[in-house]
Design a protein around this motif. Structure first.
Motif, PDB file in Angstrom:
ATOM      1  N   GLU A 125       0.824  -1.202   0.000  1.00 50.81           N
ATOM      2  CA  GLU A 125       0.000   0.000   0.000  1.00 50.81           C
ATOM      3  C   GLU A 125       0.862   1.257   0.000  1.00 50.81           C
ATOM      4  OE1 GLU A 125      -2.689   1.210   3.437  1.00 50.81           O
ATOM      5  OE2 GLU A 125      -4.117   0.630   1.879  1.00 50.81           O
ATOM      6  N   HIS A 136     -11.889   7.499   2.434  1.00 52.00           N
ATOM      7  CA  HIS A 136     -12.122   6.501   3.474  1.00 52.00           C
ATOM      8  C   HIS A 136     -13.082   5.406   3.011  1.00 52.00           C
ATOM      9  CE1 HIS A 136      -9.833   8.659   6.447  1.00 52.00           C
ATOM     10  NE2 HIS A 136     -10.566   9.758   6.292  1.00 52.00           N
ATOM     11  N   SER A 137     -13.925   5.726   2.042  1.00 48.29           N
ATOM     12  CA  SER A 137     -14.900   4.747   1.574  1.00 48.29           C
ATOM     13  C   SER A 137     -14.287   3.712   0.633  1.00 48.29           C
ATOM     14  CB  SER A 137     -16.046   5.467   0.847  1.00 48.29           C
ATOM     15  OG  SER A 137     -15.539   6.190  -0.264  1.00 48.29           O
ATOM     16  N   ARG A 139     -12.092   0.670  -0.536  1.00 51.71           N
ATOM     17  CA  ARG A 139     -11.491  -0.527   0.053  1.00 51.71           C
ATOM     18  C   ARG A 139     -10.484  -1.112  -0.928  1.00 51.71           C
ATOM     19  NH1 ARG A 139     -16.667  -3.344   3.208  1.00 51.71           N
ATOM     20  NH2 ARG A 139     -17.258  -1.437   4.338  1.00 51.71           N
ATOM     21  N   THR A 140      -9.371  -1.581  -0.392  1.00 50.77           N
ATOM     22  CA  THR A 140      -8.257  -2.022  -1.231  1.00 50.77           C
ATOM     23  C   THR A 140      -7.852  -3.456  -0.919  1.00 50.77           C
ATOM     24  OG1 THR A 140      -6.603  -1.209   0.338  1.00 50.77           O
ATOM     25  CG2 THR A 140      -7.365   0.335  -1.352  1.00 50.77           C
ATOM     26  N   ASN A 158     -15.269   0.482  -4.563  1.00 47.66           N
ATOM     27  CA  ASN A 158     -16.195   1.418  -3.939  1.00 47.66           C
ATOM     28  C   ASN A 158     -17.604   0.911  -4.188  1.00 47.66           C
ATOM     29  OD1 ASN A 158     -16.826   3.597  -2.369  1.00 47.66           O
ATOM     30  ND2 ASN A 158     -15.777   5.091  -3.656  1.00 47.66           N
ATOM     31  N   TRP A 162     -21.641   1.126   1.194  1.00 46.06           N
ATOM     32  CA  TRP A 162     -21.009   1.872   2.273  1.00 46.06           C
ATOM     33  C   TRP A 162     -20.694   3.334   1.913  1.00 46.06           C
ATOM     34  CZ3 TRP A 162     -18.322  -2.597   0.373  1.00 46.06           C
ATOM     35  CH2 TRP A 162     -17.300  -2.330  -0.526  1.00 46.06           C
ATOM     36  N   ASP A 163     -21.030   3.764   0.699  1.00 43.37           N
ATOM     37  CA  ASP A 163     -20.762   5.142   0.302  1.00 43.37           C
ATOM     38  C   ASP A 163     -21.969   5.720  -0.434  1.00 43.37           C
ATOM     39  OD1 ASP A 163     -19.854   7.565  -0.578  1.00 43.37           O
ATOM     40  OD2 ASP A 163     -17.997   6.824  -1.450  1.00 43.37           O
ATOM     41  N   ASN A 225     -21.720  -1.471  -7.295  1.00 40.02           N
ATOM     42  CA  ASN A 225     -20.276  -1.522  -7.096  1.00 40.02           C
ATOM     43  C   ASN A 225     -19.505  -1.023  -8.308  1.00 40.02           C
ATOM     44  OD1 ASN A 225     -20.574  -3.176  -4.548  1.00 40.02           O
ATOM     45  ND2 ASN A 225     -21.458  -4.591  -6.030  1.00 40.02           N
TER      46      ASN A 225
END
Length: 253
Positions: A125, A136-137, A139-140, A158, A162-163, A225
């Motif tokens: 990362e 923040h939304s 995810r990796t 994303n 959650w966003d 998504n």
């Protein structure tokens, strides 16, 4: 191919075409009535029958009215036929027509790839972000293909799960528009669409320039998504699409 230009699949483009046909018809009808005003309003010649002249005037007026209706009808048919925008991303369906979208959970293993964890993931990362910060939304996941502890693929996901901003975007943009924005932002070349598989939506891949030459960037999208996948050591678009599809299938719940 996908290029950064006007999107002919968008609803805005479709509405514009409809407006164009109707506007052209309105202009044509207006010009027709203006050009025929003298012909329609011919006066009664000296010694002529006023009633017969009035009947002739009415016939000429009704004739022009009929031509106007014909022009409007043709324009209406063409406008209706032209309105065929791609559905908004939120309206996409799976290949079997079901409306439920998959929840994305990145797998620990898929195909030949293993999810990096701990120090390996932190190191990957740090290298990928190079001081940048992701929302923040986002995810990796970083995946190793050859068990050497370094990443060969990383994925950014994303979701409207959650966003809320993703949900807002998918309610207004088509999958083609999402891909157009995504790949244009990444300065991708030769972007090509591929079969998205059983989950429907869209899948596309293109070439991007990496530190050691060409890499491949892929993305998939469905009703909720949007995920981007970069394959560090892969330059073949079709092979990258197969790998991305395998990840998508393994991550979809």
């Amino acid at each position: 191919m996908i290029t950064a230009s006007v999107d002919p699949t968008s609803q805005a483009f479709a509405v514009g075409e409809v407006f164009g046909y109707l506007s052209a018809a309105a202009i044509a009808i207006g010009v027709l009535w203006w050009l025929t005003r003298a012909w329609r309003a011919q006066s009664t010649p000296p010694g002529g029958d006023p009633e017969q002249a009035a009947r002739g005037k009415r016939k000429r007026t009704w004739f022009i009215a009929g031509v106007s209706v014909f022009i409007a009808a043709v324009a209406g048919v063409k406008a209706a036929a032209s309105y065929n925008p791609e559905p908004r991303a939120v309206e996409t369906r799976a290949a079997d027509g079901t409306e439920e979208y998959p929840v994305i959970v990145l797998p620990e293993l898929f195909d030949r790839f293993r999810l990096l964890k701990g120090e390996d993931a932190t190191r990957a990362e740090t290298e990928v972000l190079a001081g940048r910060k992701l929302p923040h939304s986002m995810r990796t996941g970083y995946y190793d293909q050859d068990a050497d502890g370094t990443y060969d693929l990383f994925v950014l996901v994303n979701s409207s799960d959650w966003d809320p901003k993703v949900a807002e975007s998918k309610a207004t943009k088509s999958v083609s528009q999402e891909f157009r924005d995504y790949f244009a932002g990444a300065k991708a070349r030769e972007v090509t669409r591929f079969d998205p598989g059983r989950h429907g939506g869209g899948l596309a891949c293109g070439h991007v320039t990496g530190p050691d030459g060409d890499q491949t960037l892929c993305a998939w999208s469905d009703a909720a998504n949007l995920a981007g996948v970069r394959l560090v050591h892969e330059s073949d678009l079709a092979a990258a699409a197969r790998t991305t599809l395998a990840l998508r299938d393994a991550a979809s719940r």
